[in-house]
Write a protein that holds these residues in place. Structure first.
Motif, mmCIF file in Angstrom:
data_model
loop_
_atom_site.group_PDB
_atom_site.id
_atom_site.type_symbol
_atom_site.label_atom_id
_atom_site.label_comp_id
_atom_site.label_asym_id
_atom_site.label_seq_id
_atom_site.Cartn_x
_atom_site.Cartn_y
_atom_site.Cartn_z
ATOM 1 N N UNK A 76 0.815 -1.217 0.000
ATOM 2 C CA UNK A 76 0.000 0.000 0.000
ATOM 3 C C UNK A 76 0.849 1.268 0.000
ATOM 4 N N UNK A 77 1.764 1.379 -0.964
ATOM 5 C CA UNK A 77 2.656 2.532 -1.044
ATOM 6 C C UNK A 77 2.712 3.029 -2.479
ATOM 7 N N UNK A 78 2.882 4.331 -2.613
ATOM 8 C CA UNK A 78 3.099 4.934 -3.917
ATOM 9 C C UNK A 78 4.563 5.312 -4.014
ATOM 10 N N UNK A 79 5.225 4.910 -5.089
ATOM 11 C CA UNK A 79 6.619 5.267 -5.324
ATOM 12 C C UNK A 79 6.689 5.999 -6.648
ATOM 13 N N UNK A 160 13.140 -0.937 -10.341
ATOM 14 C CA UNK A 160 14.112 0.071 -10.761
ATOM 15 C C UNK A 160 13.836 1.429 -10.122
ATOM 16 N N UNK A 161 12.563 1.782 -9.952
ATOM 17 C CA UNK A 161 12.247 3.056 -9.294
ATOM 18 C C UNK A 161 12.668 3.037 -7.823
ATOM 19 N N UNK A 162 12.403 1.940 -7.140
ATOM 20 C CA UNK A 162 12.799 1.837 -5.734
ATOM 21 C C UNK A 162 14.320 1.841 -5.611
ATOM 22 N N UNK A 163 14.983 1.112 -6.504
ATOM 23 C CA UNK A 163 16.456 1.083 -6.472
ATOM 24 C C UNK A 163 17.008 2.483 -6.715
ATOM 25 N N UNK A 164 16.457 3.179 -7.695
ATOM 26 C CA UNK A 164 16.911 4.536 -8.002
ATOM 27 C C UNK A 164 16.661 5.486 -6.830
ATOM 28 N N UNK A 165 15.498 5.364 -6.217
ATOM 29 C CA UNK A 165 15.149 6.204 -5.079
ATOM 30 C C UNK A 165 16.102 5.941 -3.888
#
Length: 169
Positions: A76-79, A160-165
């Motif tokens: 339940x998270x928005x990235x 990839x978005x989480x890794x980049x963040x």
């Protein structure tokens, strides 16, 4: 940073380990990240464990692989504008149970060797699947010639978005 492994440089975005790859018996429902046996696996987002179940091997009625389990975490998270519902972490030995609340970066299990026979490629991997929050199962099989299962999503983009963040932290 450890999201979902200490080293995530070997994500299969093409070939047999990529999402949607056509394989001998099915279509691949997730992505594989090759790694070492017993490597720790960490939650990529805060959430609640909603399933811990057999994933491969005889106990999952897939006797051509070794026994491994899967953990599904409802995040339940928005990235960066992408809503993340449920993440399945497969081919592991879990150290969490249903109902546990986990935080991003928390240890949830360890990699287990999935392949019984050496096929000339890595035998250990984290298998990640992504599902809509309405999904209530324990992982899907995407049969050859069939449409993608209703709640299944491609996990490549969120990983990839989480890794980049996390690299920016």
């Amino acid at each position: 940073m450890r999201y979902p492994l200490d080293n995530i440089s070997n994500i299969m975005v093409s070939g047999q380990g990529a999402f949607g790859a056509i394989r001998k018996h099915d279509v691949h429902t997730g992505i594989d990240i090759y790694c070492e046996n017993n490597e720790p696996v960490y939650a990529i987002c805060n959430g609640t464990v909603c399933s811990v179940a057999p994933f491969t091997g005889p106990k999952a009625n897939l006797p051509w692989w070794n026994d491994t389990d899967a953990v599904i975490i409802d995040t339940n998270k928005k990235v960066r504008g992408i809503y993340i519902g449920k993440i399945l972490y497969g081919e592991i030995e879990p150290c969490v149970k249903v109902g546990d609340v986990v935080i991003e970066g928390q240890l949830i299990g360890h990699i287990r060797t999935v392949l019984r026979k050496d096929k000339g490629r890595p035998m250990n991997m984290l298998h990640l699947e992504h599902y809509h929050s309405k999904y209530m199962g324990e992982g899907e099989i995407w049969k050859l010639g069939c449409k993608k299962p209703k709640y299944l999503k491609d996990p490549t983009i969120i990983l990839f978005k989480i890794y980049s963040e996390n690299r920016k932290k």
